[in-house]
Scaffold this motif. Sequence first.
Motif, mmCIF file in Angstrom:
data_model
loop_
_atom_site.group_PDB
_atom_site.id
_atom_site.type_symbol
_atom_site.label_atom_id
_atom_site.label_comp_id
_atom_site.label_asym_id
_atom_site.label_seq_id
_atom_site.Cartn_x
_atom_site.Cartn_y
_atom_site.Cartn_z
ATOM 1 N N ALA A 55 0.847 -1.204 0.000
ATOM 2 C CA ALA A 55 0.000 0.000 0.000
ATOM 3 C C ALA A 55 0.873 1.241 0.000
ATOM 4 N N LYS A 111 -1.627 -0.093 -4.900
ATOM 5 C CA LYS A 111 -0.876 -1.302 -4.583
ATOM 6 C C LYS A 111 -0.029 -1.671 -5.778
ATOM 7 N N THR A 125 2.400 6.095 5.766
ATOM 8 C CA THR A 125 1.345 5.388 5.051
ATOM 9 C C THR A 125 0.283 4.877 6.012
ATOM 10 N N TYR A 126 0.708 4.515 7.204
ATOM 11 C CA TYR A 126 -0.248 4.034 8.205
ATOM 12 C C TYR A 126 -1.302 5.105 8.505
ATOM 13 N N TRP A 129 -2.168 7.561 6.553
ATOM 14 C CA TRP A 129 -2.945 7.736 5.324
ATOM 15 C C TRP A 129 -4.069 6.698 5.268
ATOM 16 N N GLN A 130 -3.728 5.436 5.576
ATOM 17 C CA GLN A 130 -4.721 4.370 5.564
ATOM 18 C C GLN A 130 -5.741 4.543 6.691
ATOM 19 N N GLN A 137 -8.557 6.577 6.007
ATOM 20 C CA GLN A 137 -9.394 5.956 4.997
ATOM 21 C C GLN A 137 -9.301 6.650 3.645
ATOM 22 N N VAL A 139 -5.492 4.072 -1.415
ATOM 23 C CA VAL A 139 -4.106 3.623 -1.542
ATOM 24 C C VAL A 139 -3.946 2.902 -2.873
#
Length: 148
Positions: free
Chosen positions: A72, A145, A133-134, A136-137, A140, A143
């Motif tokens: 991600a 891949k 990135t954590y 960002w995820q 919600q 992302v």
Amino acid sequence: MNDVLHKLPEFASNHLALVALFVAILLALLGGEVMTLFRKWKTLTPAGLTQLINRDTPLIIDLSASADFEKAHVPGAKNVAMSQFDPETQKDLSKAKDLPVVLIDKDGRGVGKAANRLIKAGFQKVFVLDGGTYAWQTAQLPVAKGKK
């Protein structure tokens, strides 16, 4: 309240180790905040990065390991291994000195040194995604891949 202030010197003299630990923690926190004020790069929240992407066309560099990047990443980010990150020799970076540059990694902890290297190389608009990135995820946001 007045009673507490009268007992404070007695408490401090009876618990020197606790008082010393409190002072050390307080100084560490203040030192960290002062360093944050004087560094030349800025942190962004995921919402702030979204606004920057909509406003400008930043160069987004993800310094995560390749395996983490493939799982991600922020759409449009380019993956560069931290060991190969050299702002003075990479072609993509030398063209982007006038653009905003956003550095991202998996959790936002390892990009401070890279940001300082960009500043030293003459980049003016350097940003770091706080939480990586954590974050960002967690917000919600979409992302991508794969390798691109």
